[in-house]
Write a protein that holds these residues in place. Sequence first.
Motif, PDB file in Angstrom:
ATOM      1  N   MET A  24       0.830  -1.189   0.000  1.00  0.00           N
ATOM      2  CA  MET A  24       0.000   0.000   0.000  1.00  0.00           C
ATOM      3  C   MET A  24       0.870   1.247   0.000  1.00  0.00           C
ATOM      4  O   MET A  24       1.888   1.303   0.655  1.00  0.00           O
ATOM      5  CB  MET A  24      -0.897   0.014   1.247  1.00  0.00           C
ATOM      6  N   SER A  25       0.489   2.273  -0.761  1.00  0.00           N
ATOM      7  CA  SER A  25       1.208   3.527  -0.770  1.00  0.00           C
ATOM      8  C   SER A  25       0.226   4.673  -0.669  1.00  0.00           C
ATOM      9  O   SER A  25      -0.979   4.507  -0.905  1.00  0.00           O
ATOM     10  CB  SER A  25       2.046   3.668  -2.051  1.00  0.00           C
ATOM     11  N   ILE A  26       0.724   5.825  -0.303  1.00  0.00           N
ATOM     12  CA  ILE A  26      -0.126   6.996  -0.226  1.00  0.00           C
ATOM     13  C   ILE A  26       0.545   8.129  -0.986  1.00  0.00           C
ATOM     14  O   ILE A  26       1.737   8.091  -1.283  1.00  0.00           O
ATOM     15  CB  ILE A  26      -0.365   7.415   1.234  1.00  0.00           C
ATOM     16  N   THR A  27      -0.260   9.152  -1.348  1.00  0.00           N
ATOM     17  CA  THR A  27       0.288  10.304  -2.037  1.00  0.00           C
ATOM     18  C   THR A  27       1.211  11.071  -1.100  1.00  0.00           C
ATOM     19  O   THR A  27       0.852  11.319   0.048  1.00  0.00           O
ATOM     20  CB  THR A  27      -0.855  11.224  -2.499  1.00  0.00           C
ATOM     21  N   PRO A  28       2.397  11.437  -1.553  1.00  0.00           N
ATOM     22  CA  PRO A  28       3.300  12.201  -0.681  1.00  0.00           C
ATOM     23  C   PRO A  28       2.638  13.473  -0.169  1.00  0.00           C
ATOM     24  O   PRO A  28       1.925  14.164  -0.908  1.00  0.00           O
ATOM     25  CB  PRO A  28       4.484  12.512  -1.606  1.00  0.00           C
ATOM     26  N   THR A  29       2.872  13.773   1.074  1.00  0.00           N
ATOM     27  CA  THR A  29       2.330  14.980   1.671  1.00  0.00           C
ATOM     28  C   THR A  29       3.463  15.803   2.261  1.00  0.00           C
ATOM     29  O   THR A  29       4.452  15.258   2.744  1.00  0.00           O
ATOM     30  CB  THR A  29       1.314  14.651   2.779  1.00  0.00           C
ATOM     31  N   SER A  30       3.306  17.111   2.223  1.00  0.00           N
ATOM     32  CA  SER A  30       4.321  18.008   2.764  1.00  0.00           C
ATOM     33  C   SER A  30       3.727  18.853   3.880  1.00  0.00           C
ATOM     34  O   SER A  30       2.552  19.234   3.827  1.00  0.00           O
ATOM     35  CB  SER A  30       4.879  18.919   1.664  1.00  0.00           C
ATOM     36  N   LYS A  31       4.552  19.121   4.878  1.00  0.00           N
ATOM     37  CA  LYS A  31       4.128  19.990   5.960  1.00  0.00           C
ATOM     38  C   LYS A  31       5.353  20.588   6.621  1.00  0.00           C
ATOM     39  O   LYS A  31       6.493  20.253   6.275  1.00  0.00           O
ATOM     40  CB  LYS A  31       3.288  19.224   6.980  1.00  0.00           C
ATOM     41  N   VAL A  32       5.105  21.478   7.570  1.00  0.00           N
ATOM     42  CA  VAL A  32       6.178  22.119   8.317  1.00  0.00           C
ATOM     43  C   VAL A  32       6.096  21.667   9.766  1.00  0.00           C
ATOM     44  O   VAL A  32       5.029  21.702  10.379  1.00  0.00           O
ATOM     45  CB  VAL A  32       6.078  23.650   8.221  1.00  0.00           C
ATOM     46  N   GLN A  79      11.546  25.734  11.992  1.00  0.00           N
ATOM     47  CA  GLN A  79      10.423  25.212  11.231  1.00  0.00           C
ATOM     48  C   GLN A  79      10.983  24.483  10.010  1.00  0.00           C
ATOM     49  O   GLN A  79      11.525  25.112   9.099  1.00  0.00           O
ATOM     50  CB  GLN A  79       9.496  26.347  10.788  1.00  0.00           C
ATOM     51  N   LEU A  80      10.876  23.152  10.016  1.00  0.00           N
ATOM     52  CA  LEU A  80      11.472  22.353   8.942  1.00  0.00           C
ATOM     53  C   LEU A  80      10.400  21.887   7.959  1.00  0.00           C
ATOM     54  O   LEU A  80       9.386  21.292   8.354  1.00  0.00           O
ATOM     55  CB  LEU A  80      12.188  21.128   9.518  1.00  0.00           C
ATOM     56  N   GLY A  81      10.649  22.143   6.681  1.00  0.00           N
ATOM     57  CA  GLY A  81       9.782  21.611   5.636  1.00  0.00           C
ATOM     58  C   GLY A  81      10.072  20.135   5.424  1.00  0.00           C
ATOM     59  O   GLY A  81      11.227  19.745   5.231  1.00  0.00           O
ATOM     60  N   VAL A  82       9.011  19.315   5.447  1.00  0.00           N
ATOM     61  CA  VAL A  82       9.151  17.859   5.405  1.00  0.00           C
ATOM     62  C   VAL A  82       8.176  17.280   4.381  1.00  0.00           C
ATOM     63  O   VAL A  82       7.030  17.720   4.289  1.00  0.00           O
ATOM     64  CB  VAL A  82       8.869  17.230   6.790  1.00  0.00           C
ATOM     65  N   THR A  83       8.624  16.288   3.611  1.00  0.00           N
ATOM     66  CA  THR A  83       7.748  15.522   2.731  1.00  0.00           C
ATOM     67  C   THR A  83       7.716  14.080   3.212  1.00  0.00           C
ATOM     68  O   THR A  83       8.760  13.472   3.443  1.00  0.00           O
ATOM     69  CB  THR A  83       8.228  15.570   1.275  1.00  0.00           C
ATOM     70  N   ASP A  84       6.506  13.560   3.346  1.00  0.00           N
ATOM     71  CA  ASP A  84       6.265  12.210   3.871  1.00  0.00           C
ATOM     72  C   ASP A  84       5.699  11.362   2.738  1.00  0.00           C
ATOM     73  O   ASP A  84       4.618  11.625   2.228  1.00  0.00           O
ATOM     74  CB  ASP A  84       5.277  12.311   5.037  1.00  0.00           C
ATOM     75  N   SER A  85       6.447  10.337   2.316  1.00  0.00           N
ATOM     76  CA  SER A  85       6.023   9.451   1.230  1.00  0.00           C
ATOM     77  C   SER A  85       5.911   8.031   1.759  1.00  0.00           C
ATOM     78  O   SER A  85       6.902   7.457   2.198  1.00  0.00           O
ATOM     79  CB  SER A  85       7.029   9.480   0.077  1.00  0.00           C
ATOM     80  N   GLY A  86       4.731   7.463   1.710  1.00  0.00           N
ATOM     81  CA  GLY A  86       4.572   6.076   2.112  1.00  0.00           C
ATOM     82  C   GLY A  86       3.576   5.891   3.232  1.00  0.00           C
ATOM     83  O   GLY A  86       3.248   6.824   3.968  1.00  0.00           O
ATOM     84  N   ALA A  87       3.100   4.678   3.375  1.00  0.00           N
ATOM     85  CA  ALA A  87       2.087   4.361   4.377  1.00  0.00           C
ATOM     86  C   ALA A  87       2.705   4.302   5.772  1.00  0.00           C
ATOM     87  O   ALA A  87       3.888   4.023   5.953  1.00  0.00           O
ATOM     88  CB  ALA A  87       1.430   3.022   4.050  1.00  0.00           C
ATOM     89  N   ASP A  88       1.863   4.558   6.770  1.00  0.00           N
ATOM     90  CA  ASP A  88       2.328   4.626   8.151  1.00  0.00           C
ATOM     91  C   ASP A  88       2.926   3.316   8.644  1.00  0.00           C
ATOM     92  O   ASP A  88       3.750   3.319   9.567  1.00  0.00           O
ATOM     93  CB  ASP A  88       1.165   5.014   9.081  1.00  0.00           C
ATOM     94  N   ASP A  89       2.512   2.188   8.048  1.00  0.00           N
ATOM     95  CA  ASP A  89       2.981   0.902   8.565  1.00  0.00           C
ATOM     96  C   ASP A  89       4.292   0.438   7.927  1.00  0.00           C
ATOM     97  O   ASP A  89       4.794  -0.642   8.241  1.00  0.00           O
ATOM     98  CB  ASP A  89       1.904  -0.174   8.376  1.00  0.00           C
TER      99      ASP A  89
END
Length: 273
Positions: A1-9, A16-26
């Motif tokens: 399973m994969s998810i759409t990459p999301t970005s946040k600070v 304040q660090l800009g971060v991109t999260d790619s992939g499922a939580d598990d």
Amino acid sequence: MSITPTSKVLDIRGAQLGVTDSGADDLPVAISAHGLSQSRAATIRSGIGDYRLVGSPEAPGGHRRLISYDARGHGESSGSTNPADYTWPNLALDLLALADYYSPSAPVSGIGLSMGTGTLLHAVTHLPNRFDRLVLSAPSTAWQTRATQVRMYAAMADLFEHGTPDELAAAMKDAPLPAVFADVPGYGLQPDVDLSLLPAVFRGAGQTDLPPHEVIAGITQPTLIMAWATDPGHPVSTAEKLHELIAGSELVISESSADVRTWPRRAAAFLAR
């Protein structure tokens, strides 16, 4: 399973660090740290140091939850005018804080490029149990070869602090490009750092080095080391010394930009073992 990459600070240790999260939580977590004056966006634009494949379902052997971030003072992350904030040991504490945020109960894999490799080596030697595998790419000048680079950083800091716009433009135009990247248009010419922070960023880089040989030799994680040739700022000799010091490590030396672009696939396959 994969998810759409999301970005946040994220608020990490006062920045304040800009971060991109790619992939499922598990999925197991891998954290990617970029090079000096670069950013997540810069690696995507050039294709050099773009490890997004690690977080993609197309990754060989299976993918991970890839966390990529802009180091403090770089890209979309906030910074200060204090050079000490940009030394590798301090940046390592940011990486470790991200590891705690995204994987508090399990070790993470670390991917570094240049400054990111220095950051990662300080992080793993500070808290070894937080990491299961390491990808060390484009290791910078270190130990006996670093003095020349430190002088260059000091000169760059002075130029960014006191130089005229014309002097800055000329310096960017005349910056030497390693032969390995002669066919990569615009590579490394435009720092992704606010001009007001560049002097501190370069001075911080000049105040830091890799951990001592005997500390590096204590690393036990499976480690992949990848170097590119023809670049005095990232000499193959550093990679070779790391390979010598880290028992069981693997070493790749790339002579062309096309081979450097294979690094994400190599990294993904290595992390999936």
